[in-house]
Design a protein around this motif. Sequence first.
Motif, PDB file in Angstrom:
ATOM      1  N   SER A 190       0.737  -1.258  -0.018  1.00 55.87           N
ATOM      2  CA  SER A 190       0.096   0.017   0.100  1.00 55.87           C
ATOM      3  C   SER A 190       0.980   1.310  -0.028  1.00 55.87           C
ATOM      4  O   SER A 190       2.171   1.001  -0.021  1.00 55.87           O
ATOM      5  N   ASP A 191       0.128   2.355   0.058  1.00 54.50           N
ATOM      6  CA  ASP A 191       1.014   3.585   0.024  1.00 54.50           C
ATOM      7  C   ASP A 191       1.797   3.519   1.336  1.00 54.50           C
ATOM      8  O   ASP A 191       2.667   4.554   1.320  1.00 54.50           O
ATOM      9  N   SER A 192       1.459   3.051   2.322  1.00 57.69           N
ATOM     10  CA  SER A 192       2.113   3.235   3.666  1.00 57.69           C
ATOM     11  C   SER A 192       2.932   2.033   4.047  1.00 57.69           C
ATOM     12  O   SER A 192       3.420   1.913   4.967  1.00 57.69           O
ATOM     13  N   PHE A 193       2.934   0.796   3.180  1.00 60.88           N
ATOM     14  CA  PHE A 193       3.255  -0.385   3.780  1.00 60.88           C
ATOM     15  C   PHE A 193       4.204  -1.058   2.524  1.00 60.88           C
ATOM     16  O   PHE A 193       3.556  -1.282   1.703  1.00 60.88           O
ATOM     17  N   GLN A 194       5.341  -1.394   2.664  1.00 59.08           N
ATOM     18  CA  GLN A 194       5.953  -2.265   1.651  1.00 59.08           C
ATOM     19  C   GLN A 194       6.777  -3.374   2.786  1.00 59.08           C
ATOM     20  O   GLN A 194       7.383  -3.203   3.663  1.00 59.08           O
ATOM     21  N   TRP A 195       7.011  -4.378   2.162  1.00 59.96           N
ATOM     22  CA  TRP A 195       7.715  -5.604   2.614  1.00 59.96           C
ATOM     23  C   TRP A 195       8.855  -5.767   1.560  1.00 59.96           C
ATOM     24  O   TRP A 195       8.824  -5.737   0.276  1.00 59.96           O
ATOM     25  N   ARG A 254      27.713 -18.912   3.181  1.00 59.49           N
ATOM     26  CA  ARG A 254      27.831 -18.541   1.792  1.00 59.49           C
ATOM     27  C   ARG A 254      26.566 -17.642   1.563  1.00 59.49           C
ATOM     28  O   ARG A 254      26.602 -16.673   1.053  1.00 59.49           O
ATOM     29  N   PHE A 255      25.675 -18.462   1.760  1.00 54.03           N
ATOM     30  CA  PHE A 255      24.254 -17.605   1.523  1.00 54.03           C
ATOM     31  C   PHE A 255      23.888 -17.084   2.836  1.00 54.03           C
ATOM     32  O   PHE A 255      23.435 -17.839   3.813  1.00 54.03           O
ATOM     33  N   LEU A 256      23.195 -15.890   2.790  1.00 53.48           N
ATOM     34  CA  LEU A 256      22.426 -15.472   3.646  1.00 53.48           C
ATOM     35  C   LEU A 256      21.291 -14.657   3.215  1.00 53.48           C
ATOM     36  O   LEU A 256      21.455 -13.930   2.321  1.00 53.48           O
ATOM     37  N   GLY A 257      20.006 -14.664   4.108  1.00 52.87           N
ATOM     38  CA  GLY A 257      18.900 -13.739   3.509  1.00 52.87           C
ATOM     39  C   GLY A 257      18.059 -13.146   4.886  1.00 52.87           C
ATOM     40  O   GLY A 257      18.441 -13.765   5.934  1.00 52.87           O
ATOM     41  N   ALA A 258      17.421 -12.221   4.304  1.00 54.35           N
ATOM     42  CA  ALA A 258      16.431 -11.788   5.499  1.00 54.35           C
ATOM     43  C   ALA A 258      15.256 -11.043   4.956  1.00 54.35           C
ATOM     44  O   ALA A 258      15.290 -10.612   3.906  1.00 54.35           O
ATOM     45  N   PRO A 259      14.035 -11.413   5.597  1.00 52.55           N
ATOM     46  CA  PRO A 259      12.854 -10.426   5.084  1.00 52.55           C
ATOM     47  C   PRO A 259      12.841  -9.261   6.002  1.00 52.55           C
ATOM     48  O   PRO A 259      13.644  -8.811   7.260  1.00 52.55           O
ATOM     49  N   GLY A 260      12.008  -8.213   5.615  1.00 47.00           N
ATOM     50  CA  GLY A 260      11.727  -7.086   6.331  1.00 47.00           C
ATOM     51  C   GLY A 260      10.776  -6.206   5.823  1.00 47.00           C
ATOM     52  O   GLY A 260      10.134  -6.623   4.972  1.00 47.00           O
ATOM     53  N   PHE A 261      10.315  -4.953   6.597  1.00 50.12           N
ATOM     54  CA  PHE A 261       9.229  -4.050   6.207  1.00 50.12           C
ATOM     55  C   PHE A 261       9.705  -2.836   6.544  1.00 50.12           C
ATOM     56  O   PHE A 261      10.480  -2.734   7.312  1.00 50.12           O
ATOM     57  N   ARG A 262       8.698  -1.876   5.787  1.00 49.35           N
ATOM     58  CA  ARG A 262       8.746  -0.465   6.241  1.00 49.35           C
ATOM     59  C   ARG A 262       7.290   0.233   6.339  1.00 49.35           C
ATOM     60  O   ARG A 262       6.421  -0.346   5.568  1.00 49.35           O
ATOM     61  N   TRP A 263       7.033   0.798   7.223  1.00 44.60           N
ATOM     62  CA  TRP A 263       5.914   1.146   7.739  1.00 44.60           C
ATOM     63  C   TRP A 263       5.870   2.666   7.997  1.00 44.60           C
ATOM     64  O   TRP A 263       6.268   3.063   8.826  1.00 44.60           O
TER      65      TRP A 263
END
Length: 400
Positions: A233-238, A251-260
């Motif tokens: 949405s206009d106010s939330f991204q993951w 060797r491989f590393l990953g992470a999820p996250g979000f911005r609100w």
Amino acid sequence: MDLLDDLRQKTGNPNAAYRKGARGPQSRKAQALLLAGLPSSSVIRRIPALGLLLVTCGVCGVHAENPPPVASSSTAPTGGFTTSKPQTPFQKETMKVAPSFQEKKWTGTLGAYETNVQYDYVGRASQNLGLGRNGPVDEQYVDVRENLMRHTLLVFLAQGGMEYQHQGFGVPSGVLVPQRLDSLYGDIALDTHWSEKDLLHIEGRPGFYTDFEGSGWKALNAPIDVGYTRVVSDSFQWVLGFNYNSWRSTRFLGAPGFRWQINDRWRVKVYMPTPDIEYYARPNVTLTLGGDFRGESYRVGPHFGDSTHQPGLNNALVDYQEARVGPGFSWNVRPLIEINFMTGYMIARQFDFHDNGVVLNGSSGPFVSLAIHALFKFPGAPLVIPQRNNVSLYNILSYF
């Protein structure tokens, strides 16, 4: 809605024929889309208490930087609101005096130049120096990044440049902590924004990662970062990102996250390497409180272990990792020119010679960081996008 429809809306000219150099009004839509930047190394996996902090941040691994680098700038927020149109007088003023760097990369003229210069100082902190020795170690960090970028083939943003990072450690000779760790590499990236809700970032960083003590071509490495952003949405991204580094212990590393974007004053960013809480004190001044998790893998010189009678450490690989927390601010002195400042405590530092079983941990110490970040758009006419049925292969190739 796909990218053609989205960009066509921004130009305000749905019937214009697509051509390079066509004129049209500037976009007013602030995307503030996130490049899910991964830090270039593991974020202090073995340092006590950090695992709990990562769980608290909602991540299970790392990526990197911006980064950052040691990866991304520790104090460089992308800026800008996520609303498609300004909703309040405060938002309107903010988007005018402190526009989103990401928005401006994707809109306006075809080419741009980005620069970032950063200096950090970490005060003396107790460090395991190896061989049964401990001592206070300070650190100086310099990062210079210069990038050129250009829109190509309609839905891509190609970027290329150079970056140099230097870390100097105040240690005596004859210990297992390197006196310096440096990286000099090409920064090659490709972004694709195939719809108004999807953004993919792929970046390679081929270059030298070393203490510049004679490793030669053995110091050549090429980490890869991949980040995906979904605009809910206009106010939330993951975001979802991962990093590949053939030198690192994992060797491989990953992470999820979000911005609100909570409202026009408050924003929360929960993704690596720089999770934080932001408050817009003024349209051009943002106060921050958060963390900076950074790391990189290096190869030391062919005689690094000789002086300490540790020949197994000659040409050895070392994972350097560091974690910081503290307040800061971002000040847009002019649109697309910002000064970023952060201070606080480095809560952990580690040198991990993972192929040799040598792990050297450090304790906390104060730090200060200052960076200047700027984006300059090349002169020219803004992009105009036609209706979808007016786009031909010739039109697309002419955009290359």
